[in-house]
Design a protein around this motif. Structure first.
Motif, mmCIF file in Angstrom:
data_model
loop_
_atom_site.group_PDB
_atom_site.id
_atom_site.type_symbol
_atom_site.label_atom_id
_atom_site.label_comp_id
_atom_site.label_asym_id
_atom_site.label_seq_id
_atom_site.Cartn_x
_atom_site.Cartn_y
_atom_site.Cartn_z
ATOM 1 N N HIS A 88 0.843 -1.204 0.000
ATOM 2 C CA HIS A 88 0.000 0.000 0.000
ATOM 3 C C HIS A 88 0.874 1.248 0.000
ATOM 4 N N VAL A 89 0.504 2.211 -0.855
ATOM 5 C CA VAL A 89 1.156 3.516 -0.876
ATOM 6 C C VAL A 89 0.084 4.588 -0.727
ATOM 7 N N ALA A 90 0.262 5.453 0.249
ATOM 8 C CA ALA A 90 -0.588 6.634 0.418
ATOM 9 C C ALA A 90 0.209 7.820 -0.124
ATOM 10 N N TRP A 91 -0.228 8.372 -1.241
ATOM 11 C CA TRP A 91 0.499 9.446 -1.935
ATOM 12 C C TRP A 91 -0.211 10.765 -1.651
ATOM 13 N N THR A 105 -1.041 12.431 -13.038
ATOM 14 C CA THR A 105 -0.650 11.752 -14.272
ATOM 15 C C THR A 105 -0.083 10.371 -13.962
ATOM 16 N N VAL A 106 0.782 10.281 -12.975
ATOM 17 C CA VAL A 106 1.354 8.981 -12.582
ATOM 18 C C VAL A 106 0.230 8.025 -12.197
ATOM 19 N N LEU A 107 -0.695 8.482 -11.383
ATOM 20 C CA LEU A 107 -1.790 7.623 -10.934
ATOM 21 C C LEU A 107 -2.688 7.208 -12.099
ATOM 22 N N HIS A 108 -2.869 8.098 -13.057
ATOM 23 C CA HIS A 108 -3.672 7.778 -14.243
ATOM 24 C C HIS A 108 -2.971 6.722 -15.103
ATOM 25 N N TRP A 109 -1.648 6.820 -15.218
ATOM 26 C CA TRP A 109 -0.882 5.881 -16.036
ATOM 27 C C TRP A 109 -0.678 4.530 -15.356
ATOM 28 N N LEU A 110 -0.954 4.449 -14.060
ATOM 29 C CA LEU A 110 -0.815 3.187 -13.323
ATOM 30 C C LEU A 110 -2.166 2.735 -12.781
ATOM 31 N N PRO A 111 -3.131 2.470 -13.647
ATOM 32 C CA PRO A 111 -4.440 2.062 -13.139
ATOM 33 C C PRO A 111 -4.328 0.740 -12.384
ATOM 34 N N GLY A 112 -5.104 0.634 -11.315
ATOM 35 C CA GLY A 112 -5.085 -0.589 -10.527
ATOM 36 C C GLY A 112 -3.819 -0.775 -9.717
ATOM 37 N N SER A 113 -3.065 0.294 -9.520
ATOM 38 C CA SER A 113 -1.820 0.174 -8.761
ATOM 39 C C SER A 113 -2.102 0.132 -7.266
ATOM 40 N N LEU A 114 -1.054 0.045 -6.513
ATOM 41 C CA LEU A 114 -1.126 -0.030 -5.059
ATOM 42 C C LEU A 114 -1.203 1.357 -4.425
ATOM 43 N N ILE A 115 -1.320 2.402 -5.252
ATOM 44 C CA ILE A 115 -1.254 3.787 -4.782
ATOM 45 C C ILE A 115 -2.649 4.382 -4.622
ATOM 46 N N THR A 116 -2.872 5.026 -3.481
ATOM 47 C CA THR A 116 -4.096 5.780 -3.221
ATOM 48 C C THR A 116 -3.677 7.213 -2.898
#
Length: 173
Positions: A88-91, A105-116
């Motif tokens: 889990h990453v809380a950004w 942009t990073v979050l958009h390019w990494l859909p379904g990632s571990l980042i919230t």
């Protein structure tokens, strides 16, 4: 938070939050791709020493950011989060518009990632505290298999080589 400083660069301070057993990444200032690459190498070194399942990544103090960072993070660094043991990453977004847009942009390019994503460190910490599935024994350090450790070390060495090559190209152009 009970923080112990593990590593520090021009733009990043990496802490182990002893109370919550997560990494707290405190980014600050005007960040460029070369600065982020060096900071990420320091962060990778922390993961070679031991796994940390949770990360609180704060960009609150970021005042400016280079657009090239988003593409590099998505292609060269963040895909290895699971290998490092990150669950889990809380950004926390930057208050600067460019910093906010880069993270989005990073979050958009990494859909379904571990980042919230979050707007404040307090919100992120509250959420991250609830991601713990069980209370760890304070005397036990999380472990990874020798094969996973070897693969992670190999990927960190490859990352180091790619960064060195990119920096050499920048200086010869």
């Amino acid at each position: 938070m009970n923080l112990r400083l593990l590593r520090q660069t021009t733009c990043l301070s990496v802490y182990h939050d002893l109370t919550n057993d997560w990494l707290y990444l405190d980014w600050q200032g005007e960040i460029t791709l070369p600065l982020v690459q060096q900071a990420c190498l320091e962060l990778a070194a922390c993961y070679l020493e031991r796994p940390y399942a949770r990360v609180l990544n704060s960009n609150e103090q970021v005042t400016g950011v280079s657009w090239s960072i988003a593409a590099w993070l998505v292609s060269d660094f963040l895909p290895y989060m699971a290998l490092a043991g990150i669950e889990h990453v809380a950004w926390v977004y930057s208050s600067s518009l460019r910093g906010y847009n880069m993270a989005a942009t990073v979050l958009h390019w990494l859909p379904g990632s571990l980042i919230t994503s979050f707007d404040t460190v307090a919100e992120a910490a509250t959420w991250l505290a609830h991601t713990r599935t069980e209370q760890p024994q304070s005397y036990l350090i999380p472990q990874r298999t020798p094969a996973t450790q070897a693969k992670l070390a190999q990927e960190v060495a490859a990352l180091h080589q790619r960064i060195a090559t990119q920096q050499l190209r920048r200086h010869t152009v």
